[in-house]
Enzyme design. Sequence first.
Site, PDB file in Angstrom:
ATOM      1  N   ASP A  34     -98.707  -4.060  72.090  1.00 46.68           N
ATOM      2  CA  ASP A  34     -98.110  -2.799  72.517  1.00 46.68           C
ATOM      3  C   ASP A  34     -98.159  -1.788  71.379  1.00 46.68           C
ATOM      4  OD1 ASP A  34     -97.605  -4.035  74.850  1.00 46.68           O
ATOM      5  OD2 ASP A  34     -95.410  -3.981  74.699  1.00 46.68           O
ATOM      6  N   SER A  83     -81.737 -19.535  86.500  1.00 44.06           N
ATOM      7  CA  SER A  83     -82.789 -20.558  86.550  1.00 44.06           C
ATOM      8  C   SER A  83     -82.122 -21.898  86.840  1.00 44.06           C
ATOM      9  CB  SER A  83     -83.585 -20.566  85.256  1.00 44.06           C
ATOM     10  OG  SER A  83     -82.730 -20.731  84.180  1.00 44.06           O
ATOM     11  N   LYS A 116     -90.608 -27.717  94.510  1.00 41.89           N
ATOM     12  CA  LYS A 116     -90.435 -26.612  93.552  1.00 41.89           C
ATOM     13  C   LYS A 116     -91.775 -25.889  93.453  1.00 41.89           C
ATOM     14  CE  LYS A 116     -88.388 -25.522  89.072  1.00 41.89           C
ATOM     15  NZ  LYS A 116     -89.410 -24.622  88.560  1.00 41.89           N
ATOM     16  N   LYS A 296     -80.583 -29.747  95.820  1.00 37.10           N
ATOM     17  CA  LYS A 296     -79.397 -28.874  95.914  1.00 37.10           C
ATOM     18  C   LYS A 296     -78.323 -29.585  96.707  1.00 37.10           C
ATOM     19  CE  LYS A 296     -82.437 -24.866  96.195  1.00 37.10           C
ATOM     20  NZ  LYS A 296     -83.107 -23.939  97.086  1.00 37.10           N
ATOM     21  N   LYS A 320     -88.437 -32.408  87.162  1.00 37.15           N
ATOM     22  CA  LYS A 320     -89.799 -32.091  86.710  1.00 37.15           C
ATOM     23  C   LYS A 320     -90.717 -33.271  86.990  1.00 37.15           C
ATOM     24  CE  LYS A 320     -89.532 -28.087  84.660  1.00 37.15           C
ATOM     25  NZ  LYS A 320     -90.435 -27.008  84.975  1.00 37.15           N
ATOM     26  N   CYS A 416    -122.310 -31.213  57.862  1.00 38.22           N
ATOM     27  CA  CYS A 416    -121.706 -30.068  58.556  1.00 38.22           C
ATOM     28  C   CYS A 416    -122.701 -29.554  59.609  1.00 38.22           C
ATOM     29  CB  CYS A 416    -121.386 -28.958  57.562  1.00 38.22           C
ATOM     30  SG  CYS A 416    -120.902 -27.407  58.345  1.00 38.22           S
ATOM     31  N   CYS A 439    -120.082 -21.631  53.756  1.00 39.16           N
ATOM     32  CA  CYS A 439    -120.585 -22.150  55.045  1.00 39.16           C
ATOM     33  C   CYS A 439    -120.465 -21.058  56.117  1.00 39.16           C
ATOM     34  CB  CYS A 439    -119.746 -23.372  55.431  1.00 39.16           C
ATOM     35  SG  CYS A 439    -119.966 -23.894  57.126  1.00 39.16           S
TER      36      CYS A 439
END
Length: 681
Positions: A34, A83, A116, A296, A320, A416, A439
Site C-alpha cells: 500500500d 468466529s 464447515k 452446535k 478441524k 552446483c 555463483c
Amino acid sequence: MMGDAEQQRATVLREQLAHHNNRYYGDDAPEISDASYDALVRELRDLEAKFPELAAEDSPTATVGSATNSSFAPVVHARPMQSLDNAFDDGDLLSWVERLVKAAPDEQLGFTCEPKVDGLAMSLTYVNGVLVRGATRGDGTTGEDVTANISTLASIPRQLLPAAGEPPAMVEIRGEIYMAQGDFAELNARQAKAGEKIFVNPRNAAAGSLRQKDASVTATRPLSFFAYQLGPSEGAHGPWVPATQREVLDQLLRAGFAVADQVVVVSSAQEVVETCQAFERGRHDLGFDVDGAVVKVNELRLHEMLGSTSRAPRWAIAKKFAPEEQHTLLIDIEVSVGRTGRVTPFAVLQPVFVGGSTVSVATLHNEDQVAAKDVRPGDLVVVRKAGDVIPEVVGPVPGQQQRTNRSAPWAFPPLCPSCRSGLVRTEGESETHCPNASCRAQMIQQICYFASRGALDIEGLGEQRVAQLIDAELVSSVADLYCLTVEQLLTLEGFGELSATSLIEGIARSREQSIHRLVIGLGISELGPAGARVVVRAFPTLEALRQATVDQLSALEGIGPAIAHSVVSYLQTPANVELVERLVQFGVGVTEQTSSDLPQNLLGKAIVVTGAVEGFTRESAEAAILERGGTSPGSVSKKTFCVVVGESPGASKLTKAESLGIPLVEAQKFSVLLESGALPD
Ligand code: IVH
C-alpha cells in the site's frame, strides 16, 4: 515550463497505477505494498499540481481517492460476526460436550453437525422480506458493503419466499459464500482460455470474485451461498422465531435459501464424534470444499444461557479435519541454490490436487531428510498439505520399498547445478552449500531478494530479468544496479523505452528506502526482518552497524549469538565491506528511519500473534508491532505482554499463555492495542 520528461513520467505513472488498480481491485492480488502504491499516487498528484495542463479527468488521481482502503463502504454489524473455537481431535470434542453438560446440568442436550464450508462469511439483511444489504465479515465488527455484488447470486433470494410466513420487519441471515468445485474448475478453464488469472483454490476464487469493484464481473462468476444462521431480527414472529438450530435451517430453506443437506441432529457426545468422523471420511464427495465440521447446540434457548467468550460462542465448535493427503508420483529430486549458497533438494511431483490447490513441487529440506524419508525418483509418495501450509512429502506410499524395480537411494549431486563448483557439507551440519561467492544462481537470488517488496522494493526485477542483466555482464552485485542506464537496458531483449525508464526510476527511488530495508536486502544469513529492525534501532547507520561487536549485538532483545556472529562476520568479509561502501557511495539506505514517525507506544512490549488477523498478513501484523517499538516473538514466555488471538490460533500458544496467565487479546481489538499501547477492555 513542463517538458517532455514530465509528460512521459505522468504517462508512466498512470499506466502503473492502472495496472496496480487492476491487480488490487480486479484480481484481489496486489503486487506492491500500500505504501508503494501511495507513493506513486503522491508523485502523480504532485506532478499534476505543478503542471495543471497534465491533469486529466480520467487520471487515477481523480478516480482512486483512498484506493488503498477498501472501495466498499463499511458496515457495522448489528451483532458482531464471531468466529468459532477449534477442536483438533476427538478428545477436544468430548471435553467441549463435557463442559456444556456441566454448564447446563439439567438439560437434555441436542446437537447439529454441519459441514464447515470453506468460503467467506456473509451477512444478509432483509427489510420486510426484501434484500437490502449484503456485508462481509470484515474484522467481525465492521464488514464491507457488497450488496451490488451478491445481488446477482441465484442462491440468494431477492425476496424471502411466502412459504416462510410473514417476514419480520428486519432480519439478518448469515451464511457462507463459496464456489463449488465443478464451478471452480470451469471458471479456471475459462480464465485460462482468456489468458486471465488462474485461481489457486475455490476459496480464493470466491474471494476474488466477490470483491470485484465492478459488480457485473461478479455476476459472471459462479458463486453459491449456504445459509447457516439466523442473526438479529426485529418484529419476528411465528416460524421466524424457531426454537432449535434445525428449525432455523428448515425456516431458511422455506424462505428460499440453500442449506447444506448433510446437516444431522444427534443427542450424545459419542454421536457427535462419530458424525464428525463420517463427515471427514466423506469430505471429498460433497462437491464443495470443507475444512471441518461445525457442531452446535440445537436448542437456541441454551445459546442465550451459554453465551460467548470475547471471540467465539460457547454453544458451537469447529472440528478441524486432519491435513489432507494424496498419493502422487515422485518424478525426480532436484536441487536449487538459494541466495546464501544453501543448496536445497526438492521433489518434482506429478501435479496433484491436495489441500485445496495443485502441488507439483515440494521442498525436501536437506540431504538427511531425503535419506530419513527414503523417497526415491519413481516412487509413489504421500503428499500432505493443510490449509495454506507449505506442501510436504511425507514418505513413500506403503509397499514402495518392496518394489523390485525401485531406483537406488538418492544421492546429493556433487556439483552446483549452476556454476559446477564442488558442493560442501560441513561435518555436523545438515545443510549443503555452494562455496562459490560469484555463483550465478546465488547472484540471481541475492539480487531478487534485494529488490523484493520487503527489502528495497524495486519493481520489475524478477528472476528472468536479473538473469538477463547478469548474462549481459551489466551487473554482478546489487550495487551494480545503481550504475545501470536506460541506454544499456535498451540493448536487451524485451526492454522498451517505457519499461527501461520505469526500471531505472524504480532503482533510483529505492535509494530513499530506510536503512532497515537495506539491511534486510543485504540478505545476511540468520537475520530476518524482525531482527534487522532491532539491529538498526540500536545501530541506526551503516557506519555504526559496522562498528558493532558480537557482544553488543547479542545483548539486544531477540538477537542471539548465532545472529550476532553472522552479522559481524558478514560486515567483516572484504567483499561485503566493498559492497556496503559502494552502496553508501550511491546514497542507498542513508535516509533516516521513517517508520518511527509512529508513536512508540509498544516500546519494550513483546506481543505474540497467533492465528490469522483479519486485515493483516503475518508480516504486516508483525511490522505494525515493530513500528511502534514492540517486539513480536514467535513463542509465548513469561515476558510476553499479551497474545493476540486470530482465526485458527495455535493451541500450544494459547495453552502456554493460559498457564502463564498472559492476557489474550482478540484479533478485532488488535488495532486498539496498536493505537493505545494498552490492553483493550
Ligand atoms: S456458524 C459464531 N456454521 O466458519 C459463528 N459457521 O471458523 C457462527 N462456517 O466465520 C458461525 N460453515 O464463516 C457456522 N455451518 C457453519 C459454517 C460456518 C462455515 C464458517 C463461518 C465462520 C467460520 C468460523
